[in-house]
Design an enzyme around this catalytic site. Structure first.
Site, PDB file in Angstrom:
ATOM      1  N   GLU A   1       0.821  -1.190   0.000  1.00  0.00           N
ATOM      2  CA  GLU A   1       0.000   0.000   0.000  1.00  0.00           C
ATOM      3  C   GLU A   1       0.866   1.255   0.000  1.00  0.00           C
ATOM      4  O   GLU A   1       1.993   1.257   0.506  1.00  0.00           O
ATOM      5  CB  GLU A   1      -0.927  -0.012   1.211  1.00  0.00           C
TER       6      GLU A   1
ATOM      7  N   CYS B   1       3.591   8.345   0.857  1.00  0.00           N
ATOM      8  CA  CYS B   1       4.020   7.412   1.903  1.00  0.00           C
ATOM      9  C   CYS B   1       4.206   6.061   1.222  1.00  0.00           C
ATOM     10  O   CYS B   1       3.274   5.520   0.627  1.00  0.00           O
ATOM     11  CB  CYS B   1       2.944   7.355   2.994  1.00  0.00           C
TER      12      CYS B   1
ATOM     13  N   CYS C   1       6.079  -6.964   7.470  1.00  0.00           N
ATOM     14  CA  CYS C   1       7.217  -6.493   8.254  1.00  0.00           C
ATOM     15  C   CYS C   1       7.578  -7.558   9.277  1.00  0.00           C
ATOM     16  O   CYS C   1       6.705  -8.206   9.843  1.00  0.00           O
ATOM     17  CB  CYS C   1       6.876  -5.184   8.967  1.00  0.00           C
TER      18      CYS C   1
ATOM     19  N   CYS D   1       5.999  -5.147  15.891  1.00  0.00           N
ATOM     20  CA  CYS D   1       5.528  -4.182  16.904  1.00  0.00           C
ATOM     21  C   CYS D   1       4.039  -4.448  17.180  1.00  0.00           C
ATOM     22  O   CYS D   1       3.257  -4.615  16.238  1.00  0.00           O
ATOM     23  CB  CYS D   1       5.744  -2.753  16.409  1.00  0.00           C
TER      24      CYS D   1
ATOM     25  N   CYS E   1       1.086  -2.265  15.694  1.00  0.00           N
ATOM     26  CA  CYS E   1       1.112  -1.991  14.251  1.00  0.00           C
ATOM     27  C   CYS E   1       0.404  -3.080  13.448  1.00  0.00           C
ATOM     28  O   CYS E   1       0.672  -4.274  13.627  1.00  0.00           O
ATOM     29  CB  CYS E   1       2.567  -1.863  13.796  1.00  0.00           C
TER      30      CYS E   1
ATOM     31  N   GLY F   1       6.511  -2.109   6.145  1.00  0.00           N
ATOM     32  CA  GLY F   1       7.876  -2.611   6.203  1.00  0.00           C
ATOM     33  C   GLY F   1       8.838  -1.757   6.999  1.00  0.00           C
ATOM     34  O   GLY F   1       8.572  -0.598   7.318  1.00  0.00           O
TER      35      GLY F   1
ATOM     36  N   SER G   1      11.143   5.908  15.123  1.00  0.00           N
ATOM     37  CA  SER G   1       9.905   5.618  15.855  1.00  0.00           C
ATOM     38  C   SER G   1      10.279   5.190  17.261  1.00  0.00           C
ATOM     39  O   SER G   1      10.770   4.087  17.477  1.00  0.00           O
ATOM     40  CB  SER G   1       9.135   4.503  15.153  1.00  0.00           C
ATOM     41  N   LEU G   2      10.061   6.085  18.216  1.00  0.00           N
ATOM     42  CA  LEU G   2      10.502   5.822  19.580  1.00  0.00           C
ATOM     43  C   LEU G   2       9.440   5.041  20.356  1.00  0.00           C
ATOM     44  O   LEU G   2       9.679   3.939  20.834  1.00  0.00           O
ATOM     45  CB  LEU G   2      10.824   7.151  20.267  1.00  0.00           C
TER      46      LEU G   2
ATOM     47  N   ASN H   1      -3.625   4.775  15.946  1.00  0.00           N
ATOM     48  CA  ASN H   1      -4.760   4.414  15.090  1.00  0.00           C
ATOM     49  C   ASN H   1      -5.218   3.023  15.477  1.00  0.00           C
ATOM     50  O   ASN H   1      -4.460   2.057  15.353  1.00  0.00           O
ATOM     51  CB  ASN H   1      -4.336   4.418  13.620  1.00  0.00           C
TER      52      ASN H   1
ATOM     53  N   CYS I   1      -0.934   5.720   9.160  1.00  0.00           N
ATOM     54  CA  CYS I   1       0.226   4.877   9.396  1.00  0.00           C
ATOM     55  C   CYS I   1      -0.113   3.740  10.356  1.00  0.00           C
ATOM     56  O   CYS I   1      -0.914   3.894  11.266  1.00  0.00           O
ATOM     57  CB  CYS I   1       1.394   5.682   9.928  1.00  0.00           C
TER      58      CYS I   1
HETATM   59  N1  SAH Z   1       8.954   0.429  10.060  1.00  0.00           N
HETATM   60  C1  SAH Z   1       9.166   1.815  10.072  1.00  0.00           C
HETATM   61  C2  SAH Z   1       8.331   2.576   9.065  1.00  0.00           C
HETATM   62  C3  SAH Z   1       6.906   2.106   8.885  1.00  0.00           C
HETATM   63  S1  SAH Z   1       5.862   2.349  10.270  1.00  0.00           S
HETATM   64  C4  SAH Z   1       8.954   2.378  11.470  1.00  0.00           C
HETATM   65  O1  SAH Z   1       8.477   1.652  12.331  1.00  0.00           O
HETATM   66  O2  SAH Z   1       9.302   3.518  11.687  1.00  0.00           O
HETATM   67  C5  SAH Z   1       5.549   4.090  10.134  1.00  0.00           C
HETATM   68  C6  SAH Z   1       5.094   4.747  11.409  1.00  0.00           C
HETATM   69  O3  SAH Z   1       3.793   4.265  11.776  1.00  0.00           O
HETATM   70  C7  SAH Z   1       5.998   4.449  12.613  1.00  0.00           C
HETATM   71  O4  SAH Z   1       6.337   5.651  13.262  1.00  0.00           O
HETATM   72  C8  SAH Z   1       5.116   3.608  13.511  1.00  0.00           C
HETATM   73  O5  SAH Z   1       5.476   3.777  14.861  1.00  0.00           O
HETATM   74  C9  SAH Z   1       3.745   4.146  13.184  1.00  0.00           C
HETATM   75  N2  SAH Z   1       2.651   3.253  13.550  1.00  0.00           N
HETATM   76  C10 SAH Z   1       2.642   1.915  13.544  1.00  0.00           C
HETATM   77  N3  SAH Z   1       1.450   1.455  13.971  1.00  0.00           N
HETATM   78  C11 SAH Z   1       0.687   2.530  14.258  1.00  0.00           C
HETATM   79  C12 SAH Z   1      -0.647   2.708  14.722  1.00  0.00           C
HETATM   80  N4  SAH Z   1      -1.428   1.678  14.974  1.00  0.00           N
HETATM   81  N5  SAH Z   1      -1.088   3.967  14.905  1.00  0.00           N
HETATM   82  C13 SAH Z   1      -0.300   5.037  14.635  1.00  0.00           C
HETATM   83  N6  SAH Z   1       0.948   4.926  14.174  1.00  0.00           N
HETATM   84  C14 SAH Z   1       1.455   3.692  13.988  1.00  0.00           C
HETATM   85 FE1  SF4 Z   2       7.291  -2.869  11.182  1.00  0.00          FE
HETATM   86 FE2  SF4 Z   2       7.317  -0.221  11.598  1.00  0.00          FE
HETATM   87 FE3  SF4 Z   2       5.086  -1.667  11.971  1.00  0.00          FE
HETATM   88 FE4  SF4 Z   2       7.103  -1.946  13.673  1.00  0.00          FE
HETATM   89  S1  SF4 Z   2       5.901  -0.071  13.331  1.00  0.00           S
HETATM   90  S2  SF4 Z   2       5.921  -3.627  12.755  1.00  0.00           S
HETATM   91  S3  SF4 Z   2       8.839  -1.737  12.303  1.00  0.00           S
HETATM   92  S4  SF4 Z   2       6.126  -1.338  10.049  1.00  0.00           S
END
Ligand code: SAH
Ligand code: SF4
Length: 357
Positions: free
Chosen positions: A101, A117, A124, A128, A131, A174, A229-230, A307, A350
């Protein structure tokens, strides 16, 4: 085969094993025996504003030659969901039928700008727990031609017409640094002056904290912007929601940022997904600020309200808490923005870019 036929409409079984035409540099086109100017061929391939009927105009000699030595297929838009905020979430189908996507986000300012984006992998591996992509695990890496192909397909279909109006963020499906070699080849192609000619500052790579990748990328040229992404402020909490933290903890991650060696004009972005009852206290804000240390000033903390989606039990904090958390950060001296995720009403925000086939 008609000259103006879309590359992706061509039959493809024999394409297996051929390099993607979209991943070849001019000198590689030349080495393959390009029967004309390799630089001009590269230019025609990589500049969608010169295309006709959404396909490059290559002429009666170059096109059949290229079809014989390379795979011309591009990712194909198979689904589009426009959102009320002007952005469009797109599902793209790759040559093997897998789906990724991407989100097209135009910004209405005096000079038109569009942010894409983009995805770097199908799924991935980082797992996490907040996510949606993480819940599908990894199917495969994207090839350089597929990463670049996302950009060209979106440009040809939805604009903009020129590279200088484009900003790219690798925040889709990813972990980009888990596919660094392919990603970086795509970045080199995107920055090539005979192609889109993007400035490296126009590209942001977001990582969950893959320290080996951060350190490798630090030495690469061109070097894009880094977003981190902290998402948690103690090792215990971060390891719980981001398994990668068990390999490289918060202290090690902070060290990697010092080693990066910021150059003039470069900035980090810190993303912080705010999750109700998980990482949203005043103590979290103070620890986050302490962890940033001298990076507090001049580098933005992007607070992203979680989200919600079916694959995670986590919930979004209420509006007051989001505001309060950013105020706490500001009191600690941080620069803060709250990211109202775009495309939210179509699950395009995201962390919700889940698909798969
Ligand atoms: N893998 C990379 C880039 C893709 S994720 C990363 O983790 O940075 C892109 C962003 O989406 C990251 O900052 C992640 O923390 C955020 N993200 C993941 N799941 C989310 C959710 N459910 N709600 C809001 N942001 C989320
Ligand atoms: Fe992968 Fe980024 Fe999602 Fe973590 S937040 S599972 S690194 S896409």
């Amino acid at each position: 085969m008609g000259k103006t036929m879309n590359p992706w409409d061509r039959p493809a079984p024999e394409r297996e094993g051929l390099p993607s035409a979209w991943s070849l540099f001019p000198e590689e086109l030349a080495a393959l025996g390009c029967p004309g100017s390799a630089l001009e061929t590269f230019r025609r391939l990589h500049r969608p504003w010169t295309w006709k009927d959404q396909a490059p105009v290559l002429g009666p000699v170059i096109l059949p030659w290229l079809e014989g030595v390379a795979d011309l297929r591009l990712p194909r838009i198979v689904e589009r969901q426009p959102s009320s905020d002007g952005s469009t979430k797109l599902a793209l189908e790759l040559g093997d039928g897998k789906r990724i996507e991407a989100v097209h986000m135009p910004r209405k300012v005096r000079n038109p700008r569009v942010t894409y984006c983009l995805s770097s992998q199908v799924g991935c591996a980082m797992g996490c727990t907040f996510c949606a992509t993480g819940s599908m695990s990894i199917l495969r890496n994207l090839q350089p031609g597929e990463i670049l192909g996302q950009v060209l397909t979106l440009m040809a279909d939805l604009g903009p017409n020129r590279g200088h109006e484009l900003t790219l963020v690798f925040m889709g499906m990813g972990e980009p640094l888990h596919n660094l070699d392919h990603l970086h080849r795509a970045i080199r192609l995107l920055c090539h002056p005979a192609g889109l000619g993007l400035g490296k500052g126009r590209i942001t790579v977001s990582t969950a904290g893959l320290v080996s990748g951060i350190e490798k990328l630090a030495a690469m040229n061109p070097r894009p912007n880094l977003a981190l992404s902290l998402n948690a402020t103690t090792d215990e909490a971060r390891s719980r929601t981001m398994p990668l933290n068990r390999v490289w903890n918060l202290a090690r991650l902070r060290q990697a940022l010092d080693v990066w060696g910021l150059r003039r004009g470069e900035k980090f972005t810190f993303e912080y997904v705010l999750i109700a009852g998980e990482n949203d206290t005043e103590a979290d804000a103070e620890r986050l600020s302490a962890w940033l240390g001298d990076l507090r000033r001049g580098h933005n903390v992007n607070v992203i309200p979680m989200n919600e989606h079916d694959a995670s039990p986590f919930r979004q904090p209420d509006e007051n808490r989001v505001q309060q958390f950013s105020d706490w950060l500001k009191v600690c001296g941080c620069f803060v923005t709250v990211r109202r995720s775009r495309g939210r009403d179509v699950q395009g925000a995201c962390g919700q870019l889940v698909k798969g086939k």
